[in-house]
Design a protein around this motif. Structure first.
Motif, PDB file in Angstrom:
ATOM      1  N   VAL A   5       0.909  -1.111  -0.037  1.00 18.09           N
ATOM      2  CA  VAL A   5      -0.048  -0.147  -0.002  1.00 18.09           C
ATOM      3  C   VAL A   5       0.905   1.112   0.025  1.00 18.09           C
ATOM      4  O   VAL A   5       0.638   2.269  -0.726  1.00 18.09           O
ATOM      5  N   VAL A   6       2.014   1.324   0.970  1.00 21.94           N
ATOM      6  CA  VAL A   6       2.791   2.373   0.849  1.00 21.94           C
ATOM      7  C   VAL A   6       3.411   2.651  -0.361  1.00 21.94           C
ATOM      8  O   VAL A   6       3.476   3.956  -0.932  1.00 21.94           O
ATOM      9  N   ARG A   7       3.784   1.517  -1.114  1.00 21.17           N
ATOM     10  CA  ARG A   7       4.376   1.926  -2.515  1.00 21.17           C
ATOM     11  C   ARG A   7       3.469   2.356  -3.569  1.00 21.17           C
ATOM     12  O   ARG A   7       3.924   3.208  -4.447  1.00 21.17           O
ATOM     13  N   LEU A   8       2.020   1.792  -3.564  1.00 19.93           N
ATOM     14  CA  LEU A   8       1.278   2.192  -4.433  1.00 19.93           C
ATOM     15  C   LEU A   8       1.066   3.740  -4.216  1.00 19.93           C
ATOM     16  O   LEU A   8       0.298   4.432  -5.148  1.00 19.93           O
ATOM     17  N   GLN A   9       0.976   4.392  -3.082  1.00 19.83           N
ATOM     18  CA  GLN A   9       0.743   5.703  -2.836  1.00 19.83           C
ATOM     19  C   GLN A   9       1.779   6.535  -2.786  1.00 19.83           C
ATOM     20  O   GLN A   9       1.727   7.640  -2.767  1.00 19.83           O
ATOM     21  N   ASP A  10       3.147   6.265  -3.385  1.00 23.92           N
ATOM     22  CA  ASP A  10       4.244   6.667  -3.646  1.00 23.92           C
ATOM     23  C   ASP A  10       3.986   7.325  -5.049  1.00 23.92           C
ATOM     24  O   ASP A  10       4.514   6.476  -6.036  1.00 23.92           O
ATOM     25  N   ASP A  21      -2.630   7.795 -10.407  1.00 24.21           N
ATOM     26  CA  ASP A  21      -3.934   7.749  -9.723  1.00 24.21           C
ATOM     27  C   ASP A  21      -4.466   6.333  -9.656  1.00 24.21           C
ATOM     28  O   ASP A  21      -5.356   5.979  -8.729  1.00 24.21           O
ATOM     29  N   TYR A  22      -4.438   5.696 -10.703  1.00 24.56           N
ATOM     30  CA  TYR A  22      -4.990   4.038 -10.613  1.00 24.56           C
ATOM     31  C   TYR A  22      -4.432   3.538  -9.572  1.00 24.56           C
ATOM     32  O   TYR A  22      -4.875   2.460  -8.721  1.00 24.56           O
ATOM     33  N   ALA A  23      -2.884   3.584  -9.069  1.00 25.94           N
ATOM     34  CA  ALA A  23      -2.245   2.969  -8.074  1.00 25.94           C
ATOM     35  C   ALA A  23      -2.780   3.441  -6.776  1.00 25.94           C
ATOM     36  O   ALA A  23      -3.243   2.391  -5.829  1.00 25.94           O
ATOM     37  N   GLU A  24      -3.281   4.644  -6.662  1.00 24.80           N
ATOM     38  CA  GLU A  24      -4.148   5.218  -5.506  1.00 24.80           C
ATOM     39  C   GLU A  24      -5.195   4.694  -5.320  1.00 24.80           C
ATOM     40  O   GLU A  24      -5.623   4.241  -4.225  1.00 24.80           O
TER      41      GLU A  24
END
Length: 305
Positions: A5-10, A21-24
């Motif tokens: 989740v941390v990686r996706l929000q970076d 945006d899609y990763a978020e």
């Protein structure tokens, strides 16, 4: 899972704003699953690095099947989900749910969950994980209950044993179901909110109305928060009674109680059901909870000020 989740929000890890945006969106879906089912129930199996397919498992306790029994699903997300051309895949991990082996019929039905003709068809770019997992859970539970009904009742080993003493319970209070009204359904980013309101004359009316609302609509039974509620009642002896319940939606019951105070409502129960759609709404969810409640109170003419 938390590291993913941390990686996706970076956002600096992505080549474009669209990818970020899609990763978020995926991160928010995973956070939502953890908040609903518990972090310990959502386990990452593969795909901790960005740009890889992601596989994780969710295990959901099932009291109907007995203590320590969980229905477990494995979900695989294609590379680039949710903005990809492939649907997520879900499968039932359990080979045995006491006292039955899971057969091909239920396993195939679960696998079809996200297909175009499945119970939670996937659309590119749309969050669907919670809806799919929740639907698959209900599908497996319905299968198990159907199988359970095929087991003949066991014969008593003591056919001439004395009959047990039956204690009659006191008669249930009579309530007027005609006073129960329903709001319009509110939809917001796949979450849905529905309000009910009813006239009560005694605190004992509350559990009767709540049971009726739940028993009369199977979809409400399956909601994420079936019965967020608050009530106020002045009994004939002049005593003022009131209470509220969040039903898992922190602080929601208290907000409904405050709404009843602001509206000057008396002798009324208000109930709001929320179906979570996979996207965290933040504080905005309370606006829709209050809106559904106010609509039901208005339709029932319970607003005095």
């Amino acid at each position: 899972m938390n590291a993913l989740v941390v990686r996706l929000q970076d956002r600096t890890s992505f080549a474009s704003d669209d990818q970020a945006d899609y990763a978020e969106e995926l991160a928010q879906e995973l956070i939502a699953l953890q908040s609903i089912y518990g972090s310990e129930q959502v386990e990452l199996k593969s795909g901790p690095n960005l740009g890889e397919p992601i596989t994780f498992q969710v295990q959901l306790p099932c009291e109907d099947m007995g203590h320590d029994i969980c229905i477990k699903f494995q979900i695989q997300l294609p590379k680039g989900y949710p903005n990809c051309h492939e649907a997520p895949q879900i499968e039932l991990v359990n080979r045995f749910l006491p006292p039955f082996h899971t057969d091909e019929s239920v396993r195939h039905a679960v696998q079809d969950t996200f297909s175009p003709h499945g119970a939670a068809p996937w659309t590119q770019g749309e969050p669907v994980l919670f809806q799919g997992i929740d639907t698959a859970y209900e599908l497996v539970l319905d299968w198990w209950k159907t199988k359970r009904r095929t087991i003949p009742p066991q014969q008593s080993p003591l056919p001439h044993a004395p009959k047990p003493t039956v204690t009659k319970s006191p008669p249930q209070r009579q309530i007027n179901l005609d006073t129960l009204v329903r709001s319009d359904l509110i939809s917001e980013r796949k979450s849905e909110f529905l309000g009910h309101a009813a006239h009560i004359t005694h605190p004992d009316d509350v559990p009767i109305f709540l049971a009726h609302i739940l028993e009369s609509d199977k979809r409400i039974q399956r909601a994420t928060h079936p019965a967020i509620h608050a009530w106020v009642c002045r009994t004939p002896d002049g005593v003022f009674h009131h209470d509220c319940d969040d039903d898992g939606e922190a602080a929601a019951g208290g907000r409904l109680a405050h709404l009843l105070t602001l509206l000057g409502a008396e002798n009324v129960l208000v109930v709001v059901t929320r179906w979570f759609g996979g996207v965290l709404l933040g504080p905005e969810r309370f606006k829709h909870i209050n809106r559904a409640a106010r609509d039901a109170l208005s339709k029932g003419d319970f607003i005095r000020t």
